[in-house]
Design an enzyme around this catalytic site. Structure first.
Site, mmCIF file in Angstrom:
data_model
loop_
_atom_site.group_PDB
_atom_site.id
_atom_site.type_symbol
_atom_site.label_atom_id
_atom_site.label_comp_id
_atom_site.label_asym_id
_atom_site.label_seq_id
_atom_site.Cartn_x
_atom_site.Cartn_y
_atom_site.Cartn_z
ATOM 1 C CE1 TYR A 181 2.491 68.928 21.945
ATOM 2 C CE2 TYR A 181 3.956 67.219 21.107
ATOM 3 C CZ TYR A 181 2.824 67.589 21.803
ATOM 4 O OH TYR A 181 2.020 66.620 22.364
ATOM 5 C CG ASP A 192 5.862 66.977 13.678
ATOM 6 O OD1 ASP A 192 4.860 67.243 12.983
ATOM 7 O OD2 ASP A 192 5.773 66.556 14.844
#
Length: 483
Positions: free
Chosen positions: A153, A238
């Site tokens: 990301y 995450d």
């Protein structure tokens, strides 16, 4: 009298005058292109369609139905106003007990009830962005580093590094094995950091993956735990896309792995979670740090003062997530709708010869457009991306912004729009890809040599893509690349 650049640098901090935020990344440039010309079905039908935003808007009918049936959940309604004072007055940074209990319960449900979570270990923050920065502050000092498998990301560079001074070191992953992280790649990245005198403090993984939409299998997760345990570094997981997995293989949380018969210092394990993706609530800014380390929980809770979730939001979320019948229904229907949308999207792409990495989670696909590149370079990828943004009018995100080591990959989000908008987006993609293709002589030593194609626009106009009178500009990067 205006300030010159020199004046600004003297008067402001290095952070204020620097570009550590990463706003100049193509990832964010695509958002700017959308903001300047947003698609609307009637007011601006030829505008840019937002496919760069990983947001789940497919189950808001269920949310709205629940809100209407439970007006007391909001302190701003006649049914809930009697609790207004108690919620509006000062609350400490631990969070409302009912909020932490409800979030812990929801985290368990999104992981198939295979594990339970202790509400006292839940620390709230301003979204996953705040949670990642908080954990970075707790675990590392400026100059220290986290290993991160690529692609990852784009916001991680900002979230973990901008204000903390922490570095991110990429771990090489390749399409030849579907970008799976290997022990050999981890060792290579770790050893290089050691040679460069960089202290590695942790490994950051995203499971399910953003941008790949894949999940880590049990064997890989156990290997990661073994690796961090041997190196005595932290593991930050995450898991903000936990409930977006819609088919096999199932999602396995790191919380489940460390409860197995495996040697692991749990003080090294931390989970980042939020309600932005699984519930589709990014505007509520509900981020969570869940750590098995008491000192981290204690420090993070103090730091949360800089990014608390409003008590009004906590109150509403606590009520909603405490409704087990609603939560079970939401998780099930969200998975069904994501599966249907994913299938519709990938099937349409497959029909025009465009493939995506096989995935079963997330709110996006990892689309392979290497056949449309003039050359297998990142410069050619950027040229193609600019054409897609400015001519095809779709905001997709180029793989290079995710630190992908191979050109031609694009993340395309599919869950942040209604069915009609998705069909328009698919038609634009289909018309674009179906333009006349001119074969290029295969070249040796090219991983794409058997299918290396480039676009030719000699017989059809780009306005076929847009279904509008607007033709492709002669200044288009792709047109220039073809001439």
């Amino acid at each position: 009298m205006g300030f010159t650049v020199s004046n600004q640098q003297q008067l402001l901090s290095k952070m204020a005058t620097g570009n550590g935020h990463g706003e100049n990344s193509p990832y964010f440039d695509g958002w700017k292109a959308y903001d300047s010309d947003p698609f609307h079905p009637t007011k601006n039908p030829h505008g840019v369609i937002q496919m760069g935003l990983a947001e789940n808007q497919l189950c808001f009918d269920l949310i709205e139905e629940w809100v209407l049936k439970n007006p007391e959940a909001s302190i701003c309604t006649a049914a809930g106003v009697n609790q207004f004072k108690d919620i509006a007055i000062f609350q400490d940074y631990h969070g409302l007990p009912e909020f932490r209990n409800a979030v812990a319960n929801f985290m368990g449900k999104t992981r198939g009830n295979q594990v339970t979570f202790d509400p006292d270990r839940i620390v709230m923050s301003g979204g996953a962005t705040g949670a990642h920065e908080m954990i970075a502050f707790c675990l590392a000092d400026p100059g220290d580093a986290f290993l991160v498998p690529v692609p990852y990301y784009p916001g991680f560079d900002r979230d973990l590094g901008w204000r903390t001074g922490v570095q991110l070191i990429p771990v090489a992953c390749e399409s030849s094995n579907s970008f799976k992280v290997t022990r050999a790649a981890l060792e290579a990245a770790y050893e290089k950091a050691q040679k460069d005198n960089i202290r590695v403090k942790g490994l950051l993984i995203t499971n399910p993956s953003n941008p790949l939409g894949t999940v880590l299998d049990r064997e890989t997760l156990r290997s990661l735990v073994t690796f961090i345990n041997e190196k005595k570094i932290h593991l930050v997981c995450d898991e903000i896309y936990a409930a977006t997995v819609f088919s096999q293989p199932i999602f396995i949380s790191i919380a489940e792995i460390i409860e197995e018969d495996i040697e692991c210092d749990t003080n090294l394990v931390h989970i980042v979670y939020s309600l932005s993706k699984d519930m589709g609530f990014p505007g509520f800014r509900v981020g969570i740090v869940y750590s098995y380390n008491d000192a981290v929980v204690n420090c993070a809770r103090k730091m949360s003062s800089f990014g608390l979730v409003s008590t009004q939001t906590q109150h509403l979320i606590a009520s909603m997530l405490s409704d087990n019948e609603f939560v079970d229904r939401f998780i099930a229907q969200s998975a069904q709708k994501l599966k249907a949308r994913h299938m519709r999207f990938t099937t349409e792409l497959d029909q025009v010869g465009t493939s995506c990495l096989k995935s079963n989670g997330g709110l996006f696909v990892w689309m392979d457009l290497h056949k449309l590149l003039k050359e297998q370079t990142f410069e050619a990828e950027m040229a193609l991306w600019r054409t897609i943004i400015h001519e095809v009018k779709l905001n997709v995100s180029p793989g290079s912004s995710f630190h992908c080591p191979e050109p031609g990959w694009f993340r395309v989000c599919f869950a942040n729009m209604d069915d009609n908008t998705m069909e328009i987006a698919l038609k634009r993609i289909r018309n674009f890809v179906q333009q006349d293709k001119e074969a290029v002589v295969p070249r040796k030593n090219n991983r794409f040599c058997q299918n290396n194609l480039r676009l030719s626009f000699k017989s059809r106009r780009m306005d076929d893509i847009m279904m509008s009178p607007c033709m492709m500009s002669p200044q288009s990067p792709l047109v220039r690349a073809m001439t």
